[in-house]
Write a protein that holds these residues in place. Structure first.
Motif, PDB file in Angstrom:
ATOM      1  N   ASP A  88     -35.492 -45.089  53.691  1.00 20.45           N
ATOM      2  CA  ASP A  88     -35.121 -46.406  53.155  1.00 20.45           C
ATOM      3  C   ASP A  88     -35.192 -47.498  54.214  1.00 20.45           C
ATOM      4  N   GLY A  89     -35.444 -48.719  53.747  1.00 21.17           N
ATOM      5  CA  GLY A  89     -35.229 -49.881  54.582  1.00 21.17           C
ATOM      6  C   GLY A  89     -33.741 -50.160  54.727  1.00 21.17           C
ATOM      7  N   THR A  90     -33.402 -51.039  55.647  1.00 22.86           N
ATOM      8  CA  THR A  90     -32.003 -51.372  55.915  1.00 22.86           C
ATOM      9  C   THR A  90     -31.311 -51.853  54.647  1.00 22.86           C
ATOM     10  N   ASN A  91     -30.153 -51.262  54.359  1.00 23.02           N
ATOM     11  CA  ASN A  91     -29.313 -51.610  53.207  1.00 23.02           C
ATOM     12  C   ASN A  91     -29.980 -51.338  51.872  1.00 23.02           C
ATOM     13  N   ALA A  92     -31.008 -50.519  51.856  1.00 21.76           N
ATOM     14  CA  ALA A  92     -31.679 -50.149  50.614  1.00 21.76           C
ATOM     15  C   ALA A  92     -31.422 -48.683  50.303  1.00 21.76           C
ATOM     16  N   VAL A  93     -31.700 -48.299  49.057  1.00 16.64           N
ATOM     17  CA  VAL A  93     -31.576 -46.916  48.612  1.00 16.64           C
ATOM     18  C   VAL A  93     -32.885 -46.506  47.934  1.00 16.64           C
ATOM     19  N   PRO A  94     -33.134 -45.208  47.789  1.00 23.87           N
ATOM     20  CA  PRO A  94     -34.433 -44.782  47.271  1.00 23.87           C
ATOM     21  C   PRO A  94     -34.794 -45.335  45.899  1.00 23.87           C
ATOM     22  N   SER A  95     -33.812 -45.530  45.024  1.00 24.32           N
ATOM     23  CA  SER A  95     -34.129 -46.003  43.680  1.00 24.32           C
ATOM     24  C   SER A  95     -34.768 -47.384  43.673  1.00 24.32           C
ATOM     25  N   GLN A  96     -34.596 -48.153  44.752  1.00 24.88           N
ATOM     26  CA  GLN A  96     -35.259 -49.457  44.838  1.00 24.88           C
ATOM     27  C   GLN A  96     -36.771 -49.308  45.034  1.00 24.88           C
ATOM     28  N   GLY A 108     -48.232 -34.580  42.272  1.00 22.74           N
ATOM     29  CA  GLY A 108     -47.883 -33.215  42.633  1.00 22.74           C
ATOM     30  C   GLY A 108     -46.870 -33.067  43.737  1.00 22.74           C
ATOM     31  N   PHE A 109     -46.454 -34.173  44.373  1.00 27.25           N
ATOM     32  CA  PHE A 109     -45.503 -34.086  45.472  1.00 27.25           C
ATOM     33  C   PHE A 109     -44.073 -33.974  44.945  1.00 27.25           C
ATOM     34  N   VAL A 110     -43.246 -33.218  45.653  1.00 25.57           N
ATOM     35  CA  VAL A 110     -41.804 -33.280  45.465  1.00 25.57           C
ATOM     36  C   VAL A 110     -41.284 -34.261  46.512  1.00 25.57           C
ATOM     37  N   VAL A 111     -40.648 -35.326  46.043  1.00 23.73           N
ATOM     38  CA  VAL A 111     -40.250 -36.438  46.896  1.00 23.73           C
ATOM     39  C   VAL A 111     -38.733 -36.474  46.987  1.00 23.73           C
ATOM     40  N   ILE A 112     -38.213 -36.547  48.197  1.00 19.03           N
ATOM     41  CA  ILE A 112     -36.767 -36.604  48.398  1.00 19.03           C
ATOM     42  C   ILE A 112     -36.429 -37.736  49.357  1.00 19.03           C
ATOM     43  N   GLY A 113     -35.316 -38.421  49.073  1.00 18.28           N
ATOM     44  CA  GLY A 113     -34.854 -39.486  49.961  1.00 18.28           C
ATOM     45  C   GLY A 113     -33.344 -39.497  50.033  1.00 18.28           C
ATOM     46  N   THR A 114     -32.817 -39.718  51.211  1.00 16.41           N
ATOM     47  CA  THR A 114     -31.380 -39.885  51.356  1.00 16.41           C
ATOM     48  C   THR A 114     -30.980 -41.283  50.901  1.00 16.41           C
ATOM     49  N   GLU A 115     -29.779 -41.395  50.337  1.00 18.87           N
ATOM     50  CA  GLU A 115     -29.241 -42.699  49.960  1.00 18.87           C
ATOM     51  C   GLU A 115     -28.660 -43.436  51.161  1.00 18.87           C
ATOM     52  N   ASN A 116     -28.720 -42.817  52.331  1.00 15.31           N
ATOM     53  CA  ASN A 116     -28.325 -43.471  53.581  1.00 15.31           C
ATOM     54  C   ASN A 116     -29.128 -44.752  53.760  1.00 15.31           C
ATOM     55  N   GLN A 117     -28.456 -45.846  54.082  1.00 13.48           N
ATOM     56  CA  GLN A 117     -29.109 -47.148  54.190  1.00 13.48           C
ATOM     57  C   GLN A 117     -29.469 -47.516  55.627  1.00 13.48           C
TER      58      GLN A 117
END
Length: 324
Positions: A88-96, A108-117
């Motif tokens: 994520d960018g600063t103060n952002a979360v993956p859903s953005q 075909g990719f499995v994509v994962i992101g932390t909600e850490n900002q």
């Protein structure tokens, strides 16, 4: 027009391959918004053939207690899926960035992101990978035996662009390629650990992408030698990346710092945003398929003098060293 719903109903029932062949795209983007280069970009600009499931807060937790969000092909195949970890960018979360992350999952990719900002150090990007790899080993997990641990890429925006480079550097070779989008100049790093220094990379490959209207945070060129002032531009980051690593850089004409958050246009993005996510779809997807899945057609587009380097109304500053 939004091409997506929460689960995208574009399944090709007979599809066996996870790294999807180039002819598989089935949906059509509005050509009045962004006209991709005919060939590889236009192919991977379209969504892939897989329906996509999005699960926010799927798992827990990184070092700060932040949850992990995930996007994956709805019908996980018997063939192992490549992985993309997101920063994520600063103060952002993956859903953005959901439109982009759904797009990758449709191929075909499995994509994962932390909600850490605050992902600049790369530590919690690697935590997200550790979590997903543990799922592959867990007989009770839907991902048990479904992930290709040898095919991991990292994509990130702004501070997260620094984070994916740091995560790749510190991954011991687990992360094979990184796609930093709008990589901040070093003087914008909040701490020394959130800075990226491409001179320190020893393995992997990198595709740098920035927008021409993002001249403050992620400038294309700098006016003085980077050796004297540090890495303050995408050109400097590219030049400082060791020559033995595969590397490419290109600047999208028009996008500002947050266009990658377009869903797909700027209506739901953070400001500034000028054109939407369109330009970030085709070539980054092709790069990941080339580097992680051995897609020869996609890889050919990044060879010197090939498609990516032809004059384009959408791209400038194209440079690279891909030969093999």
């Amino acid at each position: 027009m939004n091409r997506w719903s929460r689960t995208v109903h574009m399944v090709v029932a007979s599809m066996a391959l996870v790294c999807v062949p180039a002819a598989a795209g089935v949906a059509h983007a509005d050509p009045a918004i962004y006209v991709p280069t005919p060939g590889v970009e236009s192919t991977y600009f379209e969504p892939g053939p897989s329906a996509v499931t999005e699960r926010l807060g799927f798992g827990c937790c990184d070092s700060t207690g932040a949850k992990f969000d995930i996007w994956y092909p709805t019908g996980l195949s018997a063939t192992r899926h490549p992985i993309v970890v997101w920063g994520d960018g600063t103060n952002a979360v993956p859903s953005q960035y959901a439109y982009l992350l759904r797009h990758l999952a449709s191929w075909g990719f499995v994509v994962i992101g932390t909600e850490n900002q605050n992902t600049g150090s790369g530590v919690d990007i690697r935590k997200s990978l550790d979590y997903l790899l543990a799922q592959d080993d867990d007989p009770t997990s839907m991902f048990f035996g479904k992930l290709d641990k040898t095919a991991v890429g990292a994509v990130g925006h702004s501070q997260g662009a620094s984070g994916v480079l740091n995560a790749m550097r510190d991954s011991g070779g687990a992360i094979k390629t990184a796609v930093p989008l709008e990589l901040p100049a070093q003087h914008f790093c909040s701490t020394s650990t959130s800075c990226a220094d491409t001179r320190s990379l020893t393995t992997g490959s990198v595709f740098f992408v920035n927008g021409s209207a993002d001249g403050l945070i992620s400038p294309s060129q700098q006016l003085v030698p980077w050796q004297a002032e540090g890495l303050q531009s995408n050109q400097a980051y590219y030049e400082a990346t060791p020559a033995n690593l595969a590397k490419v850089w290109g600047t999208l004409n028009g996008p500002n710092h947050n266009d990658v958050q377009g869903q797909p246009d700027c209506a739901a993005a953070s400001v500034p945003c000028t054109t939407g996510v369109y330009g970030y779809l085709g070539y980054p997807t092709a790069w990941l398929l080339a580097q992680l899945c051995g897609d020869a057609t996609a890889r050919d587009a990044f060879r010197s003098g090939s498609e990516f380097f032809t004059p384009s109304p959408n791209w400038r500053n194209q440079v690279g060293n891909v030969t093999g």
